[in-house]
Design a protein around this motif. Sequence first.
Motif, PDB file in Angstrom:
ATOM      1  N   ALA A 269     -12.526 -25.348 -34.474  1.00 19.35           N
ATOM      2  CA  ALA A 269     -13.063 -24.497 -33.416  1.00 19.35           C
ATOM      3  C   ALA A 269     -12.152 -24.500 -32.191  1.00 19.35           C
ATOM      4  O   ALA A 269     -11.944 -23.457 -31.545  1.00 19.35           O
ATOM      5  N   GLY A 270     -11.593 -25.669 -31.868  1.00 16.97           N
ATOM      6  CA  GLY A 270     -10.698 -25.759 -30.718  1.00 16.97           C
ATOM      7  C   GLY A 270      -9.429 -24.953 -30.910  1.00 16.97           C
ATOM      8  O   GLY A 270      -8.883 -24.391 -29.949  1.00 16.97           O
ATOM      9  N   TRP A 271      -8.961 -24.858 -32.166  1.00 16.53           N
ATOM     10  CA  TRP A 271      -7.766 -24.058 -32.436  1.00 16.53           C
ATOM     11  C   TRP A 271      -8.007 -22.591 -32.123  1.00 16.53           C
ATOM     12  O   TRP A 271      -7.179 -21.938 -31.480  1.00 16.53           O
ATOM     13  N   LEU A 272      -9.148 -22.052 -32.564  1.00 21.56           N
ATOM     14  CA  LEU A 272      -9.417 -20.647 -32.265  1.00 21.56           C
ATOM     15  C   LEU A 272      -9.639 -20.443 -30.772  1.00 21.56           C
ATOM     16  O   LEU A 272      -9.208 -19.434 -30.197  1.00 21.56           O
ATOM     17  N   LEU A 273     -10.292 -21.405 -30.113  1.00 21.64           N
ATOM     18  CA  LEU A 273     -10.488 -21.288 -28.669  1.00 21.64           C
ATOM     19  C   LEU A 273      -9.145 -21.316 -27.946  1.00 21.64           C
ATOM     20  O   LEU A 273      -8.933 -20.572 -26.979  1.00 21.64           O
ATOM     21  N   LEU A 274      -8.224 -22.149 -28.426  1.00 18.26           N
ATOM     22  CA  LEU A 274      -6.891 -22.193 -27.821  1.00 18.26           C
ATOM     23  C   LEU A 274      -6.190 -20.854 -27.979  1.00 18.26           C
ATOM     24  O   LEU A 274      -5.534 -20.358 -27.046  1.00 18.26           O
ATOM     25  N   LEU A 275      -6.305 -20.241 -29.168  1.00 21.69           N
ATOM     26  CA  LEU A 275      -5.733 -18.919 -29.372  1.00 21.69           C
ATOM     27  C   LEU A 275      -6.356 -17.906 -28.413  1.00 21.69           C
ATOM     28  O   LEU A 275      -5.657 -17.036 -27.870  1.00 21.69           O
ATOM     29  N   ARG A 276      -7.659 -18.019 -28.197  1.00 19.71           N
ATOM     30  CA  ARG A 276      -8.349 -17.081 -27.289  1.00 19.71           C
ATOM     31  C   ARG A 276      -7.847 -17.228 -25.870  1.00 19.71           C
ATOM     32  O   ARG A 276      -7.697 -16.229 -25.136  1.00 19.71           O
ATOM     33  N   LEU A 277      -7.558 -18.450 -25.441  1.00 23.22           N
ATOM     34  CA  LEU A 277      -7.152 -18.679 -24.058  1.00 23.22           C
ATOM     35  C   LEU A 277      -5.672 -18.405 -23.835  1.00 23.22           C
ATOM     36  O   LEU A 277      -5.277 -17.969 -22.752  1.00 23.22           O
ATOM     37  N   ALA A 278      -4.841 -18.656 -24.851  1.00 22.73           N
ATOM     38  CA  ALA A 278      -3.396 -18.633 -24.639  1.00 22.73           C
ATOM     39  C   ALA A 278      -2.734 -17.318 -25.026  1.00 22.73           C
ATOM     40  O   ALA A 278      -1.748 -16.914 -24.394  1.00 22.73           O
ATOM     41  N   LEU A 279      -3.228 -16.644 -26.073  1.00 23.22           N
ATOM     42  CA  LEU A 279      -2.535 -15.457 -26.551  1.00 23.22           C
ATOM     43  C   LEU A 279      -2.803 -14.265 -25.633  1.00 23.22           C
ATOM     44  O   LEU A 279      -3.953 -13.960 -25.331  1.00 23.22           O
TER      45      LEU A 279
END
Length: 623
Positions: A162-172
């Motif tokens: 879940a944190g990986w997708l959240l990181l993608l949401r915040l960074a990309l």
Amino acid sequence: MFRTARRAPHALPPWLGHALNAQRGPVPWNAVVRGALAGGPLLIAALVAGRASLGVVAAIAAMLAGINDRPGSRRTSVRRIGVPALAGAAGLLAGTYAGAHLGAVALTALLTGLGLAAGAVSVIGPVASATGTQLLVGSAVGAGMPLPDPGWQTVPAFLAGAGWLLLLRLALPTPAALTGDLRLDFRFDGERAAVADVYEAVAALLDAIGTGDAVARRAALTAALDHAQDALAGPRLRRRASTAAERRLHAQYAAALPLGEAATALAWAEQAVPARAAEGPRRLAAAVRGNSPAGPLPAPCRSDPALRALDDALLHAAEAFDRGRGPDLHVRRRSPRSVARVVLGAGGREYGLRAGLCFGAGAAVAQVLHHGHWYGSHQHWYWLPATAVFLVKPDLGPLVSRVLCRVAGTVLGALLFAGFAAVLPRPEGLVVLVAVCGALVPVAARHFAAQTTVVTVLVLSLVMVGGEPPASAGRIGETLLACAIVLVVGHLPMPGQRGAGIRAGVEAADAAAHAYLTHVLSESDDRATRWTLRREAYRSLAEARAAIARAAAELPALARHSEGSDEVAAVLERLVDTTTACAVHLDDTGRLTPRHTERLAALRDELAERRGRMGRRHRTLAA
């Protein structure tokens, strides 16, 4: 102002028509990219490390996070994705250890209790609903999908997914940010789009004044304001906006509130406005999207109190745009006491009982079938209770619509997966299939059947990567059983009156409307409080109307319990519109006209009559 729509003789019944309707809109390409980069890379990393089972858990978490990856600002995604993920991890931990140490009866009792609690909490709002769902799905997976890894490893894997997708949401950055003006800070593109949509909605309402579209345009303005309020209210390190771009967006949102108020007053008066009146908000919308000054605005027209209010609001907005500063955002806050009242109230108790019974019954039936070897050769029984969790959720649509869509989606997904599994190489082809399905989840979210199809293929691919043999036929059978359980429980009589959640929503809207009316009639100069009360009144009404529309699309046996509530909500909406018109007129003249006072008195009388009629109808049904 509101008209009751009559269904044409040849039209489909509401419970069937709802199942065939799908949301429309542009393809969310940014979410598609994130979905493609979520589960696939996690699986590849796990396979390279020789820990396929942990990769499956991480990819499941990424899939659930992708379902919650909705349009909005980056910061609101922290709460929308992160809070349910934490609940899912807690459910996975509880299910894993309970499944390993408790007997079937004790485990079923525990899962039923979790269902009761998660169902009651889900009535708080969308994030709470997603939190309750992931708690139950995580506990079902932990108890019914035994993994070779201990719980202290699977839970961090779940959080990592879940944190990986959240990181993608915040960074990309979004594609629009990459192709647009590089001077724009892409971190705030969600907030910028939400605020610009508010000004566009004001312009659309001004264009529709005096036409049959005015009611729908006013509702669209409410939806745009709700979305912008949520987008700007995401978590931040400081209490107040800390960057120039953020302060500017807050000022632009605050400047839109009096514009919306004046436009609503003009719509209430049904007085045609000059065509140039809508040009000002449209230029402001373009300024928000381009992060530029407001520039020249159309010449004012001040022949009426509401037109003078519109002109004053435009001038105030232009000043706020150029200055880039304004009052801090007022966010929607609920006290712990009010939240507890919602959870423990009639709506929370009713939904909690139904969710607990469906989840517990699904777990019990699945364990009986598993231990009795009644179907298939696979060893995992999580599918049936997890399916029941999604089917019992009223915010996903009417009950029969959910069941029809779930059956159709599961059958189609299982058949598609059976075909893919027969020709794709393993595990490489399955990893590609997971990545493709992850990319399709945001698009498929527009229809429950389509989403079920994609998720079915994705989950079956994941469990095969984890070493489980194909079980398409078994999944279809379990889905049919879950549908039967939810249909039975959904029609069972419960303690208290049926439709308690609908009535609770109408009562909350009534309280908010009267709080707003009381403040306006007190002739207070506190406009910030007035706008806060106005926002809460319209927002509560929108939530009540959405719940009423879902209830009206149920089977007649269930829909009749919500009859009359739509009429009360319509009167409340006219009352709030009239209150807004009164507020604008009081600001300009300091007194109300006979038209205002007579309209308020008539609406109060009509509201009392509608409420009494609805109460008598409900008492008759309960008897």
